[in-house]
Motif scaffolding. Structure first.
Motif, mmCIF file in Angstrom:
data_model
loop_
_atom_site.group_PDB
_atom_site.id
_atom_site.type_symbol
_atom_site.label_atom_id
_atom_site.label_comp_id
_atom_site.label_asym_id
_atom_site.label_seq_id
_atom_site.Cartn_x
_atom_site.Cartn_y
_atom_site.Cartn_z
ATOM 1 N N LEU A 57 0.837 -1.196 0.000
ATOM 2 C CA LEU A 57 0.000 0.000 0.000
ATOM 3 C C LEU A 57 0.869 1.242 0.000
ATOM 4 O O LEU A 57 1.977 1.239 0.562
ATOM 5 C CB LEU A 57 -0.896 0.043 1.236
ATOM 6 C CG LEU A 57 -2.216 -0.746 1.231
ATOM 7 C CD1 LEU A 57 -1.965 -2.236 1.074
ATOM 8 C CD2 LEU A 57 -2.996 -0.482 2.505
ATOM 9 N N ASP A 59 0.354 5.632 0.454
ATOM 10 C CA ASP A 59 -0.408 6.868 0.595
ATOM 11 C C ASP A 59 0.542 8.028 0.322
ATOM 12 O O ASP A 59 1.420 8.322 1.133
ATOM 13 C CB ASP A 59 -1.014 6.989 1.990
ATOM 14 C CG ASP A 59 -1.933 8.211 2.120
ATOM 15 O OD1 ASP A 59 -1.883 9.086 1.237
ATOM 16 O OD2 ASP A 59 -2.694 8.277 3.101
ATOM 17 N N CYS A 62 0.002 11.348 2.976
ATOM 18 C CA CYS A 62 -0.326 10.557 4.164
ATOM 19 C C CYS A 62 -0.645 11.373 5.399
ATOM 20 O O CYS A 62 -1.298 10.867 6.323
ATOM 21 C CB CYS A 62 0.793 9.568 4.469
ATOM 22 S SG CYS A 62 2.304 10.326 5.130
ATOM 23 N N ALA A 65 -0.508 9.604 8.675
ATOM 24 C CA ALA A 65 -0.665 8.177 8.336
ATOM 25 C C ALA A 65 -1.802 7.518 9.105
ATOM 26 O O ALA A 65 -1.771 6.316 9.362
ATOM 27 C CB ALA A 65 0.642 7.411 8.545
ATOM 28 N N LEU A 68 -3.588 4.819 6.859
ATOM 29 C CA LEU A 68 -2.784 3.604 6.733
ATOM 30 C C LEU A 68 -2.746 2.828 8.043
ATOM 31 O O LEU A 68 -2.800 1.590 8.046
ATOM 32 C CB LEU A 68 -1.356 3.949 6.304
ATOM 33 C CG LEU A 68 -1.131 4.344 4.845
ATOM 34 C CD1 LEU A 68 0.344 4.662 4.616
ATOM 35 C CD2 LEU A 68 -1.583 3.248 3.895
ATOM 36 N N THR A 71 -5.922 0.992 8.693
ATOM 37 C CA THR A 71 -5.980 -0.122 7.752
ATOM 38 C C THR A 71 -5.155 -1.293 8.270
ATOM 39 O O THR A 71 -5.591 -2.448 8.222
ATOM 40 C CB THR A 71 -5.462 0.309 6.369
ATOM 41 O OG1 THR A 71 -6.333 1.305 5.835
ATOM 42 C CG2 THR A 71 -5.407 -0.860 5.412
ATOM 43 N N MET A 82 3.911 -1.071 3.670
ATOM 44 C CA MET A 82 3.275 0.234 3.538
ATOM 45 C C MET A 82 4.320 1.299 3.240
ATOM 46 O O MET A 82 5.414 1.289 3.809
ATOM 47 C CB MET A 82 2.541 0.611 4.828
ATOM 48 C CG MET A 82 1.282 -0.184 5.099
ATOM 49 S SD MET A 82 0.474 0.421 6.595
ATOM 50 C CE MET A 82 -1.080 -0.475 6.529
ATOM 51 N N ALA A 84 4.521 5.600 2.943
ATOM 52 C CA ALA A 84 3.802 6.821 3.309
ATOM 53 C C ALA A 84 4.695 8.015 3.017
ATOM 54 O O ALA A 84 5.846 8.060 3.470
ATOM 55 C CB ALA A 84 3.432 6.788 4.790
ATOM 56 N N SER A 148 7.327 -0.683 7.085
ATOM 57 C CA SER A 148 6.647 0.545 6.688
ATOM 58 C C SER A 148 7.726 1.583 6.424
ATOM 59 O O SER A 148 8.675 1.712 7.198
ATOM 60 C CB SER A 148 5.673 1.021 7.770
ATOM 61 O OG SER A 148 6.335 1.218 9.001
#
Length: 248
Positions: A57, A59, A62, A65, A68, A71, A82, A84, A148
């Motif tokens: 994923l 964003d 973000c 965040a 995210l 999620t 992830m 961001a 992330s």
């Protein structure tokens, strides 16, 4: 709109911004039920295309965040990685702390902070936050997230997209619309620029892009097919898939 996945409105107080999740002035949150609905619609489209999770994923707007992070907490078994990014370094400092909550270490550090606050001030809000954190622990223990990545970038004038080192299955972003945050771009059409710059990042096996905006912004691009569009209160939500160019 009709909720297809989050059909029953429940309590999402454990995910409230500023409770366990971090917040700061000028950093926005998002309705949890709506966010979960959007994400599940995207996962459903990917699964219909024969693309199973866990997914990557990104964003590109973000903020802290928040979207995210919720999620990850709600659908962590469907997420592998992830990314961001945001133009605002202050928001990114919050984003890093929030995404750290998707790890046992980050959640433990947050627990220690909340226990210290409760010990010093004895506020009911701190006690309630600790109770929420205890409920979130099981969600974090079941995560499949391997990393992330948080980085500063202006997606309308990108410079650091090499931080995104894996193909993206889902771009999920709440676009700036002027209350607490606004576009910082020299581009006359920042939404179109965003569409253009994320295109090379999208997985060739299949990807979807979910954009949330106010109703004044035009969402669309010639290189994308719109799959879904609906309105909720002051927001509009559109889900797209890239149109892959065929070789002659």
């Amino acid at each position: 709109m009709e909720y297809l996945y989050e059909t029953k409105a429940g309590s999402y107080e454990d995910y409230a911004s500023g409770r366990v999740l971090y917040n700061a002035p000028g950093v926005t949150s998002f309705p949890v039920r709506l966010g979960s609905e959007i994400v599940q619609r995207c996962f459903g489209i990917l699964e219909d295309r024969g693309i199973s999770g866990p997914y990557t994923l990104y964003d590109p707007c973000c903020g802290g965040a928040y979207l995210l992070t919720i999620t990850g907490l709600l659908h962590g078994t469907q997420v592998r990685r992830m990314y961001a990014s945001d133009v605002d370094p202050n928001a990114l400092s919050v984003a890093g702390k929030n995404l750290a909550l998707l790890t046992k270490q980050g959640l433990t550090e947050r627990e220690l902070q909340l226990r210290e606050l409760y010990g010093n001030y004895g506020k009911p809000s701190h006690k309630e936050a600790l109770e929420s954190l205890a409920r979130l622990e099981s969600a974090v223990s079941g995560l499949t997230l391997d990393a992330s990545v948080v980085f500063q970038d202006n997606i309308t004038e990108p410079h650091h997209l090499d931080h995104v080192d894996q193909p993206i299955h889902l771009v999920l972003t709440d676009l700036p619309y002027g209350d607490l945050v606004s576009w910082e771009s020299g581009d006359a059409d920042p939404v179109s620029a965003l569409f253009e710059h994320i295109y090379p990042l999208l997985s060739s096996e299949g990807a979807v892009v979910a954009m949330i905006a106010d109703k004044s912004q035009k969402l669309g691009h010639a290189r994308y097919k719109r799959l879904q569009h609906f309105k909720v209160g002051k927001r509009q939500v559109a889900i797209f898939e890239p149109i892959r160019e065929t070789k002659a």
